[in-house]
Design a protein around this motif. Structure first.
Motif, PDB file in Angstrom:
ATOM      1  N   ARG A  93      31.169  95.944 -79.795  1.00 52.79           N
ATOM      2  CA  ARG A  93      31.501  95.772 -78.383  1.00 52.79           C
ATOM      3  C   ARG A  93      30.976  94.458 -77.842  1.00 52.79           C
ATOM      4  NH1 ARG A  93      27.140  94.264 -77.681  1.00 52.79           N
ATOM      5  NH2 ARG A  93      25.326  95.310 -76.826  1.00 52.79           N
ATOM      6  N   THR A  94      31.496  94.082 -76.676  1.00 53.44           N
ATOM      7  CA  THR A  94      30.989  92.941 -75.922  1.00 53.44           C
ATOM      8  C   THR A  94      30.541  93.448 -74.559  1.00 53.44           C
ATOM      9  OG1 THR A  94      32.497  91.408 -77.019  1.00 53.44           O
ATOM     10  CG2 THR A  94      31.559  90.694 -74.922  1.00 53.44           C
ATOM     11  N   VAL A  95      29.370  93.017 -74.151  1.00 56.94           N
ATOM     12  CA  VAL A  95      28.863  93.356 -72.821  1.00 56.94           C
ATOM     13  C   VAL A  95      28.806  92.071 -72.007  1.00 56.94           C
ATOM     14  CG1 VAL A  95      26.930  94.282 -71.488  1.00 56.94           C
ATOM     15  CG2 VAL A  95      27.517  95.300 -73.704  1.00 56.94           C
ATOM     16  N   GLU A  96      29.496  92.062 -70.879  1.00 55.55           N
ATOM     17  CA  GLU A  96      29.496  90.902 -69.984  1.00 55.55           C
ATOM     18  C   GLU A  96      28.972  91.351 -68.624  1.00 55.55           C
ATOM     19  OE1 GLU A  96      33.474  89.433 -69.891  1.00 55.55           O
ATOM     20  OE2 GLU A  96      33.293  88.435 -71.842  1.00 55.55           O
ATOM     21  N   VAL A  97      27.929  90.689 -68.137  1.00 56.54           N
ATOM     22  CA  VAL A  97      27.280  91.108 -66.898  1.00 56.54           C
ATOM     23  C   VAL A  97      27.092  89.921 -65.969  1.00 56.54           C
ATOM     24  CG1 VAL A  97      25.161  92.039 -65.890  1.00 56.54           C
ATOM     25  CG2 VAL A  97      26.091  93.047 -67.972  1.00 56.54           C
ATOM     26  N   GLU A  98      27.473  90.117 -64.734  1.00 54.60           N
ATOM     27  CA  GLU A  98      27.164  89.182 -63.652  1.00 54.60           C
ATOM     28  C   GLU A  98      26.615  90.035 -62.509  1.00 54.60           C
ATOM     29  OE1 GLU A  98      29.218  85.488 -61.205  1.00 54.60           O
ATOM     30  OE2 GLU A  98      30.460  87.181 -61.855  1.00 54.60           O
ATOM     31  N   GLN A  99      25.309  90.021 -62.344  1.00 58.61           N
ATOM     32  CA  GLN A  99      24.638  90.928 -61.419  1.00 58.61           C
ATOM     33  C   GLN A  99      24.093  90.191 -60.201  1.00 58.61           C
ATOM     34  OE1 GLN A  99      21.411  93.302 -63.112  1.00 58.61           O
ATOM     35  NE2 GLN A  99      20.304  93.096 -61.185  1.00 58.61           N
ATOM     36  N   PRO A 100      24.371  90.703 -59.010  1.00 59.72           N
ATOM     37  CA  PRO A 100      23.841  90.075 -57.803  1.00 59.72           C
ATOM     38  C   PRO A 100      22.517  90.686 -57.375  1.00 59.72           C
ATOM     39  CG  PRO A 100      25.390  91.755 -57.154  1.00 59.72           C
ATOM     40  CD  PRO A 100      25.345  91.766 -58.674  1.00 59.72           C
ATOM     41  N   ALA A 101      21.802  89.957 -56.540  1.00 57.43           N
ATOM     42  CA  ALA A 101      20.638  90.481 -55.840  1.00 57.43           C
ATOM     43  C   ALA A 101      20.617  89.846 -54.457  1.00 57.43           C
ATOM     44  CB  ALA A 101      19.348  90.184 -56.591  1.00 57.43           C
ATOM     45  N   VAL A 102      19.953  90.501 -53.542  1.00 62.13           N
ATOM     46  CA  VAL A 102      19.834  90.009 -52.171  1.00 62.13           C
ATOM     47  C   VAL A 102      18.371  89.670 -51.927  1.00 62.13           C
ATOM     48  CG1 VAL A 102      20.406  90.466 -49.752  1.00 62.13           C
ATOM     49  CG2 VAL A 102      21.657  91.649 -51.575  1.00 62.13           C
ATOM     50  N   THR A 103      18.110  88.562 -51.263  1.00 60.61           N
ATOM     51  CA  THR A 103      16.735  88.162 -50.978  1.00 60.61           C
ATOM     52  C   THR A 103      16.555  87.928 -49.485  1.00 60.61           C
ATOM     53  OG1 THR A 103      17.128  85.766 -51.187  1.00 60.61           O
ATOM     54  CG2 THR A 103      16.648  86.985 -53.210  1.00 60.61           C
ATOM     55  N   GLY A 104      15.309  87.965 -49.036  1.00 61.88           N
ATOM     56  CA  GLY A 104      15.010  87.620 -47.656  1.00 61.88           C
ATOM     57  C   GLY A 104      14.227  88.655 -46.880  1.00 61.88           C
ATOM     58  N   SER A 105      14.087  89.871 -47.426  1.00 59.47           N
ATOM     59  CA  SER A 105      13.347  90.914 -46.715  1.00 59.47           C
ATOM     60  C   SER A 105      13.024  92.042 -47.673  1.00 59.47           C
ATOM     61  CB  SER A 105      14.172  91.464 -45.545  1.00 59.47           C
ATOM     62  OG  SER A 105      15.306  92.185 -46.025  1.00 59.47           O
ATOM     63  N   ASP A 106      12.142  92.941 -47.228  1.00 55.51           N
ATOM     64  CA  ASP A 106      11.826  94.117 -48.037  1.00 55.51           C
ATOM     65  C   ASP A 106      13.065  94.981 -48.234  1.00 55.51           C
ATOM     66  OD1 ASP A 106       9.209  93.301 -48.224  1.00 55.51           O
ATOM     67  OD2 ASP A 106       8.486  94.622 -46.617  1.00 55.51           O
ATOM     68  N   TYR A 107      13.884  95.083 -47.196  1.00 58.89           N
ATOM     69  CA  TYR A 107      15.110  95.868 -47.320  1.00 58.89           C
ATOM     70  C   TYR A 107      16.030  95.252 -48.364  1.00 58.89           C
ATOM     71  CZ  TYR A 107      19.692  97.801 -46.233  1.00 58.89           C
ATOM     72  OH  TYR A 107      20.935  98.389 -46.326  1.00 58.89           O
ATOM     73  N   ALA A 108      16.161  93.922 -48.342  1.00 56.47           N
ATOM     74  CA  ALA A 108      16.992  93.237 -49.336  1.00 56.47           C
ATOM     75  C   ALA A 108      16.474  93.500 -50.739  1.00 56.47           C
ATOM     76  CB  ALA A 108      17.025  91.738 -49.054  1.00 56.47           C
ATOM     77  N   ASP A 109      15.155  93.486 -50.913  1.00 59.33           N
ATOM     78  CA  ASP A 109      14.578  93.768 -52.223  1.00 59.33           C
ATOM     79  C   ASP A 109      14.897  95.192 -52.670  1.00 59.33           C
ATOM     80  OD1 ASP A 109      13.519  91.233 -52.260  1.00 59.33           O
ATOM     81  OD2 ASP A 109      11.506  91.854 -51.633  1.00 59.33           O
ATOM     82  N   ALA A 110      14.852  96.140 -51.728  1.00 60.48           N
ATOM     83  CA  ALA A 110      15.156  97.531 -52.062  1.00 60.48           C
ATOM     84  C   ALA A 110      16.612  97.680 -52.489  1.00 60.48           C
ATOM     85  CB  ALA A 110      14.856  98.439 -50.866  1.00 60.48           C
ATOM     86  N   VAL A 111      17.521  96.980 -51.798  1.00 59.47           N
ATOM     87  CA  VAL A 111      18.932  97.005 -52.183  1.00 59.47           C
ATOM     88  C   VAL A 111      19.100  96.412 -53.578  1.00 59.47           C
ATOM     89  CG1 VAL A 111      21.221  96.076 -51.666  1.00 59.47           C
ATOM     90  CG2 VAL A 111      19.788  96.964 -49.813  1.00 59.47           C
ATOM     91  N   SER A 112      18.413  95.320 -53.843  1.00 57.06           N
ATOM     92  CA  SER A 112      18.513  94.672 -55.153  1.00 57.06           C
ATOM     93  C   SER A 112      18.023  95.594 -56.263  1.00 57.06           C
ATOM     94  CB  SER A 112      17.702  93.373 -55.158  1.00 57.06           C
ATOM     95  OG  SER A 112      18.251  92.450 -54.238  1.00 57.06           O
ATOM     96  N   ALA A 113      16.978  96.372 -55.978  1.00 55.08           N
ATOM     97  CA  ALA A 113      16.480  97.327 -56.969  1.00 55.08           C
ATOM     98  C   ALA A 113      17.530  98.387 -57.262  1.00 55.08           C
ATOM     99  CB  ALA A 113      15.189  97.978 -56.472  1.00 55.08           C
ATOM    100  N   ARG A 114      18.227  98.859 -56.229  1.00 53.08           N
ATOM    101  CA  ARG A 114      19.287  99.840 -56.416  1.00 53.08           C
ATOM    102  C   ARG A 114      20.431  99.254 -57.230  1.00 53.08           C
ATOM    103  NH1 ARG A 114      20.156 100.715 -50.471  1.00 53.08           N
ATOM    104  NH2 ARG A 114      22.310 100.945 -51.149  1.00 53.08           N
ATOM    105  N   ILE A 115      20.769  97.999 -56.950  1.00 55.58           N
ATOM    106  CA  ILE A 115      21.854  97.353 -57.688  1.00 55.58           C
ATOM    107  C   ILE A 115      21.470  97.205 -59.157  1.00 55.58           C
ATOM    108  CG2 ILE A 115      23.141  95.202 -57.986  1.00 55.58           C
ATOM    109  CD1 ILE A 115      22.947  94.838 -54.937  1.00 55.58           C
TER     110      ILE A 115
END
Length: 275
Positions: A93-115
């Motif tokens: 198989r081939t695995v291709e990943v492009e993953q985002p994260a959000v920065t700028g606040s604790d809430y953004a970090d929490a969203v990034s952890a979920r992603i």
């Protein structure tokens, strides 16, 4: 360098779920070695590109982030960054990943952890699907030669739909090439200044259910010949709090239904802009 270091430390402190398989983690580690930042290489020198490869296009300032990595800047504080961008391949198989994260606040970090947790889950799930498929393939008489012709792929990507100074709407999509049944989209509509997810009610007001239902039914009725399932046959009935949507560049919500839920499969995902 302080902003870069803090962004790096914030991202690397996000926990990876222990229940994910060793094989997935090994693949991710290999992917980190192989990842590349095609946008940064195009605009920055070799040294800056190396930083971008290692930390997924984390940059020293919002201006550099937008110019070098094609990364949106939300005002002067919030950013959406590509934090993992890799391809990992073997004979199966081939695995291709492009993953985002959000920065700028604790809430953004929490969203990034979920992603990140979601992305790792979809990688593990996709690899297991392919492994099960391979086992069944050989159990039913498949040959190594024919198996080698299969292009089995697990992909995770994201697409930004709209942004303002403090809000962003994007979708993280995952797919396994074996069948369309293994496709999934997760939508994020974030008010980063307020530290919460936006809802259809936030955008449309207290009467949001009726507004959505009327708009969707009107658009369905305008389709001739109809491609939509009748409500009595399990087709569209009403929106609710679980209905997926994104916000387009005009600021309007766009309601999204997965394939086969409200229309024939050839339609794929079906979208209705609510104006």
């Amino acid at each position: 360098m302080k902003e870069f270091k803090e962004a790096r430390e914030n991202y690397e402190s996000i926990p990876i779920p222990e229940e994910l398989g060793q094989r997935v983690r090994a693949g991710i580690r290999q992917g980190r070695k192989n990842r590349r930042s095609r946008y940064v290489r195009r605009t920055l020198g070799t040294a800056a590109a190396c930083f971008a490869v290692v930390f997924g296009a984390l940059n020293l300032s919002p201006a550099v982030a937008a110019a070098a990595a094609d990364v949106p800047v939300l005002g002067g504080l919030f950013q959406v960054l590509t934090v993992r961008d890799f391809t990992d391949a073997d004979s199966d198989r081939t695995v291709e990943v492009e993953q985002p994260a959000v920065t700028g606040s604790d809430y953004a970090d929490a969203v990034s952890a979920r992603i990140r947790e979601k992305v790792d889950e979809k990688i593990a799930e996709g690899e297991q699907i392919i492994a099960d498929y391979k086992e069944a393939y050989f159990a039913t008489g498949g040959t190594e030669e024919d198996w080698a012709k299969h292009d089995n792929k697990v992909t995770v990507t994201y697409d930004i739909k709209s942004q303002t100074d403090t809000t962003v709407s994007f979708v993280v999509s995952s797919a396994v090439s074996i069948a369309s049944a293994y496709q999934e989209q997760t939508y994020y509509n974030l008010d980063l200044a307020a530290g919460r997810e936006l809802t259809l009610q936030d955008l449309l007001g207290a009467d949001w259910v009726k507004i959505c239902n009327d708009a969707i039914r009107a658009q369905m009725a305008a389709e001739e010949p109809t491609v939509y399932f009748d409500e009595s046959a399990g087709g569209f009935a009403t929106v609710d709090e679980t209905t997926s949507f994104y916000i387009n560049e005009s600021g309007n919500p766009v309601v999204v239904f997965p394939p086969y839920t409200v229309a024939i499969g050839a339609m794929g995902s079906v979208e209705f802009e609510i104006v």
